[in-house]
Design a protein around this motif. Sequence first.
Motif, PDB file in Angstrom:
ATOM      1  N   ILE A  15       0.822  -1.214   0.000  1.00 12.82           N
ATOM      2  CA  ILE A  15       0.000   0.000   0.000  1.00 12.82           C
ATOM      3  C   ILE A  15       0.859   1.269   0.000  1.00 12.82           C
ATOM      4  O   ILE A  15       0.339   2.372   0.116  1.00 12.82           O
ATOM      5  CB  ILE A  15      -0.976   0.019   1.199  1.00 12.82           C
ATOM      6  N   GLY A  16       2.176   1.106  -0.093  1.00  3.95           N
ATOM      7  CA  GLY A  16       3.072   2.258  -0.195  1.00  3.95           C
ATOM      8  C   GLY A  16       3.300   3.014   1.101  1.00  3.95           C
ATOM      9  O   GLY A  16       3.638   4.195   1.061  1.00  3.95           O
ATOM     10  N   ALA A  17       3.143   2.342   2.244  1.00  9.98           N
ATOM     11  CA  ALA A  17       3.325   3.014   3.535  1.00  9.98           C
ATOM     12  C   ALA A  17       4.779   3.438   3.768  1.00  9.98           C
ATOM     13  O   ALA A  17       5.042   4.398   4.472  1.00  9.98           O
ATOM     14  CB  ALA A  17       2.853   2.114   4.679  1.00  9.98           C
ATOM     15  N   GLY A  18       5.725   2.712   3.197  1.00 16.79           N
ATOM     16  CA  GLY A  18       7.135   3.074   3.305  1.00 16.79           C
ATOM     17  C   GLY A  18       7.845   2.620   4.568  1.00 16.79           C
ATOM     18  O   GLY A  18       9.007   2.970   4.780  1.00 16.79           O
ATOM     19  N   MET A  19       7.186   1.849   5.404  1.00 18.55           N
ATOM     20  CA  MET A  19       7.830   1.366   6.634  1.00 18.55           C
ATOM     21  C   MET A  19       9.045   0.502   6.315  1.00 18.55           C
ATOM     22  O   MET A  19      10.032   0.520   7.041  1.00 18.55           O
ATOM     23  CB  MET A  19       6.834   0.583   7.492  1.00 18.55           C
ATOM     24  N   CYS A  20       8.990  -0.231   5.230  1.00 17.49           N
ATOM     25  CA  CYS A  20      10.105  -1.102   4.847  1.00 17.49           C
ATOM     26  C   CYS A  20      11.356  -0.272   4.542  1.00 17.49           C
ATOM     27  O   CYS A  20      12.457  -0.620   4.975  1.00 17.49           O
ATOM     28  CB  CYS A  20       9.729  -1.965   3.657  1.00 17.49           C
ATOM     29  N   MET A  54      12.634  -7.315  10.495  1.00 20.37           N
ATOM     30  CA  MET A  54      11.886  -6.320  11.251  1.00 20.37           C
ATOM     31  C   MET A  54      10.895  -5.592  10.341  1.00 20.37           C
ATOM     32  O   MET A  54       9.741  -5.374  10.720  1.00 20.37           O
ATOM     33  CB  MET A  54      12.846  -5.325  11.904  1.00 20.37           C
ATOM     34  N   ALA A  55      11.330  -5.236   9.145  1.00 26.30           N
ATOM     35  CA  ALA A  55      10.454  -4.560   8.192  1.00 26.30           C
ATOM     36  C   ALA A  55       9.249  -5.430   7.844  1.00 26.30           C
ATOM     37  O   ALA A  55       8.122  -4.930   7.738  1.00 26.30           O
ATOM     38  CB  ALA A  55      11.231  -4.197   6.928  1.00 26.30           C
ATOM     39  N   ALA A  56       9.470  -6.727   7.678  1.00 25.17           N
ATOM     40  CA  ALA A  56       8.359  -7.633   7.390  1.00 25.17           C
ATOM     41  C   ALA A  56       7.360  -7.631   8.539  1.00 25.17           C
ATOM     42  O   ALA A  56       6.148  -7.699   8.326  1.00 25.17           O
ATOM     43  CB  ALA A  56       8.874  -9.047   7.128  1.00 25.17           C
ATOM     44  N   GLY A  57       7.863  -7.500   9.748  1.00 20.21           N
ATOM     45  CA  GLY A  57       6.994  -7.473  10.913  1.00 20.21           C
ATOM     46  C   GLY A  57       6.173  -6.205  11.050  1.00 20.21           C
ATOM     47  O   GLY A  57       5.071  -6.233  11.591  1.00 20.21           O
ATOM     48  N   VAL A  58       6.689  -5.088  10.549  1.00 23.98           N
ATOM     49  CA  VAL A  58       5.968  -3.816  10.687  1.00 23.98           C
ATOM     50  C   VAL A  58       5.190  -3.424   9.435  1.00 23.98           C
ATOM     51  O   VAL A  58       4.464  -2.438   9.453  1.00 23.98           O
ATOM     52  CB  VAL A  58       6.913  -2.654  11.108  1.00 23.98           C
ATOM     53  N   CYS A  59       5.307  -4.185   8.380  1.00 21.58           N
ATOM     54  CA  CYS A  59       4.598  -3.870   7.134  1.00 21.58           C
ATOM     55  C   CYS A  59       3.091  -3.986   7.362  1.00 21.58           C
ATOM     56  O   CYS A  59       2.597  -5.067   7.683  1.00 21.58           O
ATOM     57  CB  CYS A  59       5.035  -4.819   6.023  1.00 21.58           C
TER      58      CYS A  59
END
Length: 74
Positions: A15-20, A54-59
């Motif tokens: 969705i393009g949130a950019g957390m990754c 970590m990025a996978a966890g916060v996506c």
Amino acid sequence: MRTTAYVRVDRERCIGAGMCVLTAPEVFDQDSEDGLVLLLDAEPPAGPLAAARMAAGVCPSRALTVHEPEAGGS
């Protein structure tokens, strides 16, 4: 049998949130046209791999997966 962990992205879920990108900029970027995730390194070394986990966890859309190596043995 795969011996290294690897990262996969699902751009259709993104969705393009950019957390990754904020969490693991060595592994992910965002497309300048649509804002969706771009995978920079599918098999990152240990440090960036930890950040990719970590990025996978916060996506928020769960568009990222880290696949661990298959355990060998008998």
